[in-house]
Design a protein around this motif. Structure first.
Motif, PDB file in Angstrom:
ATOM      1  N   ILE A  55      35.309  -1.661-103.652  1.00 60.53           N
ATOM      2  CA  ILE A  55      35.939  -0.438-103.157  1.00 60.53           C
ATOM      3  C   ILE A  55      34.910   0.688-103.195  1.00 60.53           C
ATOM      4  O   ILE A  55      34.281   0.938-104.223  1.00 60.53           O
ATOM      5  CB  ILE A  55      37.170  -0.063-104.000  1.00 60.53           C
ATOM      6  N   ILE A  56      34.745   1.343-102.056  1.00 63.85           N
ATOM      7  CA  ILE A  56      33.805   2.465-101.941  1.00 63.85           C
ATOM      8  C   ILE A  56      34.613   3.732-101.706  1.00 63.85           C
ATOM      9  O   ILE A  56      35.349   3.831-100.718  1.00 63.85           O
ATOM     10  CB  ILE A  56      32.818   2.231-100.783  1.00 63.85           C
ATOM     11  N   ILE A  57      34.506   4.673-102.601  1.00 62.32           N
ATOM     12  CA  ILE A  57      35.247   5.940-102.505  1.00 62.32           C
ATOM     13  C   ILE A  57      34.225   7.035-102.237  1.00 62.32           C
ATOM     14  O   ILE A  57      33.468   7.433-103.129  1.00 62.32           O
ATOM     15  CB  ILE A  57      36.043   6.211-103.797  1.00 62.32           C
ATOM     16  N   LYS A  58      34.193   7.491-100.983  1.00 65.19           N
ATOM     17  CA  LYS A  58      33.099   8.355-100.529  1.00 65.19           C
ATOM     18  C   LYS A  58      33.616   9.723-100.104  1.00 65.19           C
ATOM     19  O   LYS A  58      34.441   9.847 -99.198  1.00 65.19           O
ATOM     20  CB  LYS A  58      32.385   7.672 -99.358  1.00 65.19           C
ATOM     21  N   ASN A  59      33.146  10.770-100.796  1.00 66.09           N
ATOM     22  CA  ASN A  59      33.507  12.153-100.461  1.00 66.09           C
ATOM     23  C   ASN A  59      35.026  12.345-100.379  1.00 66.09           C
ATOM     24  O   ASN A  59      35.528  13.079 -99.535  1.00 66.09           O
ATOM     25  CB  ASN A  59      32.873  12.581 -99.125  1.00 66.09           C
ATOM     26  N   HIS A  60      35.735  11.675-101.252  1.00 65.14           N
ATOM     27  CA  HIS A  60      37.204  11.700-101.209  1.00 65.14           C
ATOM     28  C   HIS A  60      37.735  12.859-102.049  1.00 65.14           C
ATOM     29  O   HIS A  60      37.104  13.307-103.000  1.00 65.14           O
ATOM     30  CB  HIS A  60      37.760  10.365-101.722  1.00 65.14           C
ATOM     31  N   SER A  61      38.930  13.307-101.712  1.00 65.18           N
ATOM     32  CA  SER A  61      39.538  14.439-102.428  1.00 65.18           C
ATOM     33  C   SER A  61      39.835  14.115-103.882  1.00 65.18           C
ATOM     34  O   SER A  61      40.008  15.027-104.696  1.00 65.18           O
ATOM     35  CB  SER A  61      40.833  14.865-101.723  1.00 65.18           C
ATOM     36  N   VAL A  62      39.881  12.828-104.231  1.00 63.80           N
ATOM     37  CA  VAL A  62      40.133  12.465-105.630  1.00 63.80           C
ATOM     38  C   VAL A  62      39.016  12.978-106.546  1.00 63.80           C
ATOM     39  O   VAL A  62      39.207  13.142-107.755  1.00 63.80           O
ATOM     40  CB  VAL A  62      40.294  10.931-105.767  1.00 63.80           C
ATOM     41  N   LEU A  63      37.843  13.248-105.955  1.00 63.61           N
ATOM     42  CA  LEU A  63      36.712  13.769-106.731  1.00 63.61           C
ATOM     43  C   LEU A  63      36.763  15.286-106.891  1.00 63.61           C
ATOM     44  O   LEU A  63      35.917  15.869-107.562  1.00 63.61           O
ATOM     45  CB  LEU A  63      35.395  13.378-106.055  1.00 63.61           C
ATOM     46  N   ASP A  64      37.747  15.898-106.281  1.00 61.19           N
ATOM     47  CA  ASP A  64      37.885  17.361-106.315  1.00 61.19           C
ATOM     48  C   ASP A  64      38.581  17.798-107.592  1.00 61.19           C
ATOM     49  O   ASP A  64      39.528  17.162-108.062  1.00 61.19           O
ATOM     50  CB  ASP A  64      38.689  17.821-105.094  1.00 61.19           C
ATOM     51  N   SER A  65      38.141  18.906-108.153  1.00 55.81           N
ATOM     52  CA  SER A  65      38.744  19.413-109.394  1.00 55.81           C
ATOM     53  C   SER A  65      40.184  19.855-109.196  1.00 55.81           C
ATOM     54  O   SER A  65      40.951  19.965-110.153  1.00 55.81           O
ATOM     55  CB  SER A  65      37.916  20.576-109.954  1.00 55.81           C
ATOM     56  N   LYS A  66      40.574  20.123-107.939  1.00 57.85           N
ATOM     57  CA  LYS A  66      41.939  20.562-107.659  1.00 57.85           C
ATOM     58  C   LYS A  66      42.923  19.396-107.621  1.00 57.85           C
ATOM     59  O   LYS A  66      44.131  19.607-107.563  1.00 57.85           O
ATOM     60  CB  LYS A  66      41.980  21.313-106.323  1.00 57.85           C
ATOM     61  N   THR A  67      42.391  18.172-107.634  1.00 57.05           N
ATOM     62  CA  THR A  67      43.249  16.987-107.554  1.00 57.05           C
ATOM     63  C   THR A  67      43.538  16.449-108.949  1.00 57.05           C
ATOM     64  O   THR A  67      42.634  16.301-109.776  1.00 57.05           O
ATOM     65  CB  THR A  67      42.567  15.885-106.716  1.00 57.05           C
ATOM     66  N   ASP A  68      44.792  16.138-109.222  1.00 56.68           N
ATOM     67  CA  ASP A  68      45.188  15.550-110.494  1.00 56.68           C
ATOM     68  C   ASP A  68      44.761  14.082-110.511  1.00 56.68           C
ATOM     69  O   ASP A  68      45.300  13.269-109.762  1.00 56.68           O
ATOM     70  CB  ASP A  68      46.706  15.664-110.668  1.00 56.68           C
ATOM     71  N   SER A  69      43.791  13.752-111.344  1.00 60.02           N
ATOM     72  CA  SER A  69      43.238  12.401-111.343  1.00 60.02           C
ATOM     73  C   SER A  69      43.468  11.667-112.660  1.00 60.02           C
ATOM     74  O   SER A  69      42.849  10.631-112.913  1.00 60.02           O
ATOM     75  CB  SER A  69      41.736  12.447-111.040  1.00 60.02           C
ATOM     76  N   ASP A  70      44.364  12.173-113.515  1.00 62.81           N
ATOM     77  CA  ASP A  70      44.588  11.565-114.835  1.00 62.81           C
ATOM     78  C   ASP A  70      45.023  10.099-114.717  1.00 62.81           C
ATOM     79  O   ASP A  70      44.466   9.215-115.384  1.00 62.81           O
ATOM     80  CB  ASP A  70      45.640  12.354-115.613  1.00 62.81           C
ATOM     81  N   GLU A  71      46.047   9.840-113.892  1.00 61.64           N
ATOM     82  CA  GLU A  71      46.551   8.474-113.736  1.00 61.64           C
ATOM     83  C   GLU A  71      45.477   7.573-113.119  1.00 61.64           C
ATOM     84  O   GLU A  71      45.334   6.406-113.492  1.00 61.64           O
ATOM     85  CB  GLU A  71      47.803   8.491-112.851  1.00 61.64           C
ATOM     86  N   PHE A  72      44.703   8.138-112.198  1.00 62.89           N
ATOM     87  CA  PHE A  72      43.631   7.393-111.546  1.00 62.89           C
ATOM     88  C   PHE A  72      42.580   6.979-112.571  1.00 62.89           C
ATOM     89  O   PHE A  72      42.106   5.831-112.568  1.00 62.89           O
ATOM     90  CB  PHE A  72      43.001   8.268-110.461  1.00 62.89           C
TER      91      PHE A  72
END
Length: 303
Positions: A55-72
């Protein structure tokens, strides 16, 4: 788990190829704002047709500080799937929980841009890897003629090597297209960012160089038309990666066009393209002074 970041998209893509060009690996790319739940589902399931999944995650919003990524992040701690994160930037968002997690836990590689001092060595090494040769003076001439854009540099190298394995000064002068280097790309980049000061400054430099207004109009039209095409395809539900694949254009250019869409509505871009076409016609038919007409358009663009 790997984390690759840096501002030089060409070198990042070359690094990524090392992991994609492997037998029995299924690469799955997420590169826009696809739902995070969809990525997490992929992380939790095995590939149906390949031995391994990447899986390649490229320039995705999940890397943004505004996105809740705890569960991820919690799922990242458990998944057995190979994952590569890519962020094309020269400055990481250190407020992002996911980026901080990756910096602490992933195999991290920073891809640094090739500066002007390194460009000559880069050119000579690239030509050598492709089985060609070039002397120092010819390499210097090639670097001086081209903008500091590795994709353009590599394209010109490949074109030159199709003619001969030994690249000479004479061949470069004859075969390499003329570029206005930073001044040429400055205008396009400023328009994409809708940077009023940058647009005016780049336009004035091009004008001072004696550039034909119709050439500048063609460049502006190209930038706006690409953005309009991206807007149209997005309305059809296509992701930026889908658009990149469909148009056979690098994702970086598609994302830059999307950046312009975020600053201007699609309808506004459509209106500007029509105004530009009318201006081009009026200039060619002698109804409008070329410089004055273009200056008026620039003023309308930055308002």
């Amino acid at each position: 788990m790997k984390f690759i970041y840096g501002s030089e998209s060409y070198l990042i893509d070359q690094e990524l190829k090392k992991y994609i060009d492997i037998d029995n690996v299924e690469p799955i790319i997420y590169s826009n704002n696809e739902p995070i739940d969809e990525i997490m589902l992929d992380m939790s399931t095995a590939s149906m047709f390949f031995e391994n999944k990447l899986i390649i995650i490229k320039n995705h919003s999940v890397l943004d500080s505004k996105t809740d990524s705890d569960e991820f992040i919690e799922l990242l701690k458990e998944t057995q799937t190979d994952i590569i994160f890519i962020q094309e930037t020269d400055k990481l968002d250190k407020k992002s929980k996911l980026i901080n997690y990756l910096l602490d836990n992933a195999e991290v590689k920073e891809i640094k841009a090739v500066n002007s001092r390194q460009m000559i060595s880069f050119v000579k090494d690239a030509i050598s890897r492709k089985g060609g040769t070039i002397d120092n003076m010819a390499a210097i001439e090639l670097v001086n003629m081209l903008p500091e854009d590795l994709r353009i540099v590599m394209t010109e190298i490949e074109k030159l090597l199709m003619e001969t394995n030994h690249i000479t000064m004479q061949q470069i002068k004859k075969s390499v297209g003329e570029y206005h280097k930073d001044d040429y790309f400055a205008l396009s980049n400023a328009i994409v960012s809708l940077d009023a000061h940058g647009i005016i400054d780049a336009f004035n430099k091009r004008k001072a160089m004696g550039e034909e207004p119709t050439v500048i109009i063609a460049q502006i039209s190209s930038v706006l038309t690409l953005a309009l095409n991206v807007w149209t395809l997005k309305k059809q539900g296509m992701s930026l990666q889908d658009i990149s694949d469909k148009m056979k254009m690098h994702i970086f250019r598609i994302k830059k066009s999307n950046e312009l869409l975020q600053n201007l509505k699609g309808q506004s871009i459509e209106s500007l393209i029509k105004d530009l076409a009318n201006l081009d016609y009026n200039i060619k038919s002698g109804k409008v002074d070329p410089i004055l007409g273009l200056e008026n358009f620039i003023i309308k663009l930055i308002k």
